[in-house]
Design a protein around this motif. Structure first.
Motif, PDB file in Angstrom:
ATOM      1  N   ASN A 236      -6.761 -23.772   8.358  1.00 42.15           N
ATOM      2  CA  ASN A 236      -5.723 -24.331   7.402  1.00 42.15           C
ATOM      3  C   ASN A 236      -5.466 -23.327   6.170  1.00 42.15           C
ATOM      4  O   ASN A 236      -6.392 -22.812   5.675  1.00 42.15           O
ATOM      5  CB  ASN A 236      -6.057 -25.598   6.924  1.00 42.15           C
ATOM      6  N   LYS A 237      -4.028 -23.085   6.137  1.00 35.19           N
ATOM      7  CA  LYS A 237      -3.829 -22.108   4.818  1.00 35.19           C
ATOM      8  C   LYS A 237      -4.518 -22.425   3.511  1.00 35.19           C
ATOM      9  O   LYS A 237      -4.896 -21.766   2.769  1.00 35.19           O
ATOM     10  CB  LYS A 237      -2.374 -21.941   4.838  1.00 35.19           C
ATOM     11  N   GLU A 238      -4.307 -23.682   3.293  1.00 32.56           N
ATOM     12  CA  GLU A 238      -5.063 -24.074   1.962  1.00 32.56           C
ATOM     13  C   GLU A 238      -6.461 -23.941   1.955  1.00 32.56           C
ATOM     14  O   GLU A 238      -6.803 -23.873   0.795  1.00 32.56           O
ATOM     15  CB  GLU A 238      -4.464 -25.676   1.796  1.00 32.56           C
TER      16      GLU A 238
ATOM     17  N   ARG B 108       0.144  -5.837  -1.288  1.00 32.99           N
ATOM     18  CA  ARG B 108       0.686  -6.655  -0.342  1.00 32.99           C
ATOM     19  C   ARG B 108      -0.220  -6.685   1.044  1.00 32.99           C
ATOM     20  O   ARG B 108      -0.727  -5.808   1.363  1.00 32.99           O
ATOM     21  CB  ARG B 108       2.098  -6.490   0.050  1.00 32.99           C
TER      22      ARG B 108
ATOM     23  N   LYS C 202      -2.791 -15.984   2.068  1.00 38.17           N
ATOM     24  CA  LYS C 202      -3.266 -17.008   2.858  1.00 38.17           C
ATOM     25  C   LYS C 202      -2.645 -17.315   4.046  1.00 38.17           C
ATOM     26  O   LYS C 202      -3.117 -17.494   5.269  1.00 38.17           O
ATOM     27  CB  LYS C 202      -3.259 -18.462   1.888  1.00 38.17           C
ATOM     28  N   GLU C 203      -1.239 -17.163   4.085  1.00 37.35           N
ATOM     29  CA  GLU C 203      -0.302 -17.311   5.301  1.00 37.35           C
ATOM     30  C   GLU C 203      -0.698 -16.219   6.378  1.00 37.35           C
ATOM     31  O   GLU C 203      -0.831 -16.608   7.323  1.00 37.35           O
ATOM     32  CB  GLU C 203       0.939 -17.152   4.835  1.00 37.35           C
TER      33      GLU C 203
ATOM     34  N   ASP D  85      -2.976 -14.016  -8.340  1.00 41.51           N
ATOM     35  CA  ASP D  85      -2.458 -15.299  -8.036  1.00 41.51           C
ATOM     36  C   ASP D  85      -1.038 -15.363  -7.369  1.00 41.51           C
ATOM     37  O   ASP D  85      -0.624 -15.978  -6.585  1.00 41.51           O
ATOM     38  CB  ASP D  85      -2.253 -16.270  -9.207  1.00 41.51           C
ATOM     39  N   ASP D  86      -0.228 -14.109  -7.956  1.00 40.96           N
ATOM     40  CA  ASP D  86       1.115 -14.120  -7.298  1.00 40.96           C
ATOM     41  C   ASP D  86       1.287 -13.595  -5.788  1.00 40.96           C
ATOM     42  O   ASP D  86       2.262 -13.437  -5.102  1.00 40.96           O
ATOM     43  CB  ASP D  86       2.131 -13.380  -8.096  1.00 40.96           C
TER      44      ASP D  86
ATOM     45  N   SER E 137      -1.553 -14.817  -3.444  1.00 40.07           N
ATOM     46  CA  SER E 137      -2.177 -15.797  -2.877  1.00 40.07           C
ATOM     47  C   SER E 137      -1.580 -16.436  -1.750  1.00 40.07           C
ATOM     48  O   SER E 137      -2.132 -16.420  -0.669  1.00 40.07           O
ATOM     49  CB  SER E 137      -3.096 -16.558  -3.771  1.00 40.07           C
ATOM     50  N   GLU E 138      -0.404 -16.749  -2.170  1.00 37.73           N
ATOM     51  CA  GLU E 138       0.229 -17.664  -1.085  1.00 37.73           C
ATOM     52  C   GLU E 138       0.554 -16.931   0.097  1.00 37.73           C
ATOM     53  O   GLU E 138       0.226 -17.305   1.175  1.00 37.73           O
ATOM     54  CB  GLU E 138       1.663 -18.168  -1.559  1.00 37.73           C
ATOM     55  N   LYS E 139       1.234 -15.808   0.229  1.00 33.60           N
ATOM     56  CA  LYS E 139       1.512 -14.620   1.095  1.00 33.60           C
ATOM     57  C   LYS E 139       0.281 -14.577   1.826  1.00 33.60           C
ATOM     58  O   LYS E 139       0.418 -14.435   3.172  1.00 33.60           O
ATOM     59  CB  LYS E 139       2.235 -13.807   0.805  1.00 33.60           C
TER      60      LYS E 139
END
Length: 491
Positions: A234-236, A304, A253-254, A246-247, A249-251
């Motif tokens: 799970n990505k989370e 990235r 994790k995906e 932090d900026d 982390s979303e990408k």
């Protein structure tokens, strides 16, 4: 005269008596004892050293049982380094035992000169059968074009393609047939099954074999990993390294979901390979190597996901496991001394008790395998001779078992104590208390560069030296009249 005849008669009788004695050893045992070791070399793409269960990646602990078993029963080079962390330079260095500044293989999509002396040619001369399955990336004639036998650098069995990462529609060329074929299903699974067939076919042959299995995964695209493994993440819940901003982390994790899913699929392949070797009865006399050509940043140091080529540990450190029960047993051996891409060929030659040619830049690490306490002070080079992907400068540097020191043309970039600072966050460059260490690392770097005759000049110097023709974006331009872009063009 009579005395000579008596001696001859005595020898004939002795030979007859010996011949009549029943040899209770099986033919297989006799052949195996005399036979050089088989070699199964497994090369992944963009698999960083940190992304392994046995190295403690929290996302993979307990999920990669086959690699964990290989690490527990063999040699784990804890500080394996990709000399230039992109595909073509590493592959050329691995096959030739030479640095990119020696071969001219300084960025992707170049043609390894036909006159190069390679791993397959050296082992073939020693009586080995040779096979290559998977991603090649050393022909420099277009990523989907046919590579004819004269450009395969000594590999006879051939099911390969220059470069593709379309894992569920992965094409290849077989033997001398220039017709495109396609692996069924997920490419790495099909490639592994073909490798198993090769092992089964050659296991009982009198001649030993050298087989390279080169997967394109876990290199992106990550979303094409088998769904059964993607469902395990799970990505989370992905735990990123502590140096991911932090900026990012979303990408990160995906991308990590698919990245780790590819890894689980490849771990299954490792298990299938080991079982095939065991079932064929050749596990003791087979050298298995697992490694990768470079790492993956996944957002570390604000770089990235999908990026490599840079000198940080996530990019340059690679997994490197080796197992050879006949020589080393099945005990766990951890080596701190760094091993680099040019060291792989001389190490394999030494393990097979074959001579190491003088032209090889790297050094055999067999003595370190047998005595892991040796060469802890060894320094090994990292270099980016001609940057081409993302924002990156030319650099040269050295990694030791403890420190990493890298400089660009503008001066020192970083100095890290990798024991105390595993995330490479605390840059020691120009700090007064580390002045002497920085000076020592600079001296070490210069010594390593002197060994290979590299003066560390701007990228254009090397492009001109090797007579490369690049397009405006800095890549090899494939046209209908394209010729191999390689150092041999200078001759």
């Amino acid at each position: 005269m009579k005395r000579t005849s008596s001696i001859v008669m005595f020898l004939i009788i002795c030979i007859g008596v010996l011949s009549s004695c029943k040899d209770t050893r099986t033919k297989e045992t006799v052949v195996t004892k005399a036979k050089k070791p088989n070699i199964v070399f497994v090369l992944a793409d963009q698999w960083r050293a940190q992304a392994t269960g046995y190295n403690g990646d929290p996302n993979l602990v307990g999920k990669t049982p086959n690699l964990d078993k290989l690490a527990a029963e063999g040699v784990n080079f804890k500080n394996a380094i990709s000399v230039t962390p992109v595909c073509t330079p590493f592959r050329a260095a691995f096959l030739t035992g030479q640095y990119p500044t020696t071969t001219g293989m300084i960025f992707n999509d170049l043609h390894l000169p036909d006159e190069s002396v390679t791993l397959a040619e050296l082992f073939k001369d020693a009586g080995y059968k040779t096979g290559y399955i998977g991603k090649w990336h050393l022909d420099g004639m277009g990523r989907f074009d046919y590579t004819p036998p004269e450009r395969r650098q000594g590999f006879d069995y051939w099911k390969a393609l220059e470069c593709s990462h379309d894992y569920n529609n992965l094409i290849y060329y077989e033997g001398n047939n220039s017709e495109k074929k396609k692996w069924e299903g997920y490419g790495p699974y099909a490639e592994t099954q073909d490798a198993i067939s090769y092992i089964q076919k050659n296991a009982e042959e009198e001649d030993p074999f050298l087989m390279v299995l080169a997967w394109g995964a876990p290199h992106f695209p990550h979303a094409s990993a088998p769904k059964e493994f993607q469902r395990q993440f799970n990505k989370e819940d992905i735990i990123l390294r502590g140096n991911v901003a932090d900026d990012m982390s979303e990408k990160a994790k995906e991308e990590a979901v698919g990245y780790y899913s590819h890894i689980l699929a490849l771990d299954r392949c490792i298990g299938d390979l080991e079982k095939a070797i065991q079932d064929a009865g050749i596990s003791d006399n087979t050298i298995i190597v697992f490694t990768s050509d470079h790492g993956e940043m996944l957002g570390s140091h604000h770089i990235r996901p999908k990026q490599k080529q840079v000198p940080w540990a996530e990019s340059v450190r690679i997994p490197f496991l080796l197992k050879y029960p006949a020589l080393l047993g099945k005990k766990k051996i951890e080596v701190d001394a760094p091993i680099n891409a040019p060291d792989i060929l001389p190490t394999l030659l030494s393990l097979a008790d074959l001579p190491v040619p003088e032209f090889i830049d790297g050094e055999s690490m067999v003595d370190v395998i047998k005595n892991p306490g040796l060469k802890k002070d060894k320094a090994t080079l990292v270099m980016n001779v001609s940057p081409f992907a993302g924002k990156s400068d030319e650099y040269r540097g050295v990694y030791t078992s403890r420190y990493a020191y890298v400089k660009t043309l503008d001066g020192p970039l970083f100095l890290f104590d990798n024991e105390k600072d595993t995330l490479q966050i605390n840059n020691l460059i120009n700090k007064p208390e580390y002045k002497e260490l920085q000076k020592q690392m600079e001296v070490t770097l210069q010594k390593e560069l002197e060994k290979i005759g590299d003066e560390f000049k701007p990228r254009q110097y090397y492009i001109d030296k090797w007579n490369y023709n690049l397009n405006a974006a800095g890549y090899i331009d494939y046209g209908k009249d394209a010729k191999p872009q390689g150092p041999s063009l200078n001759k």
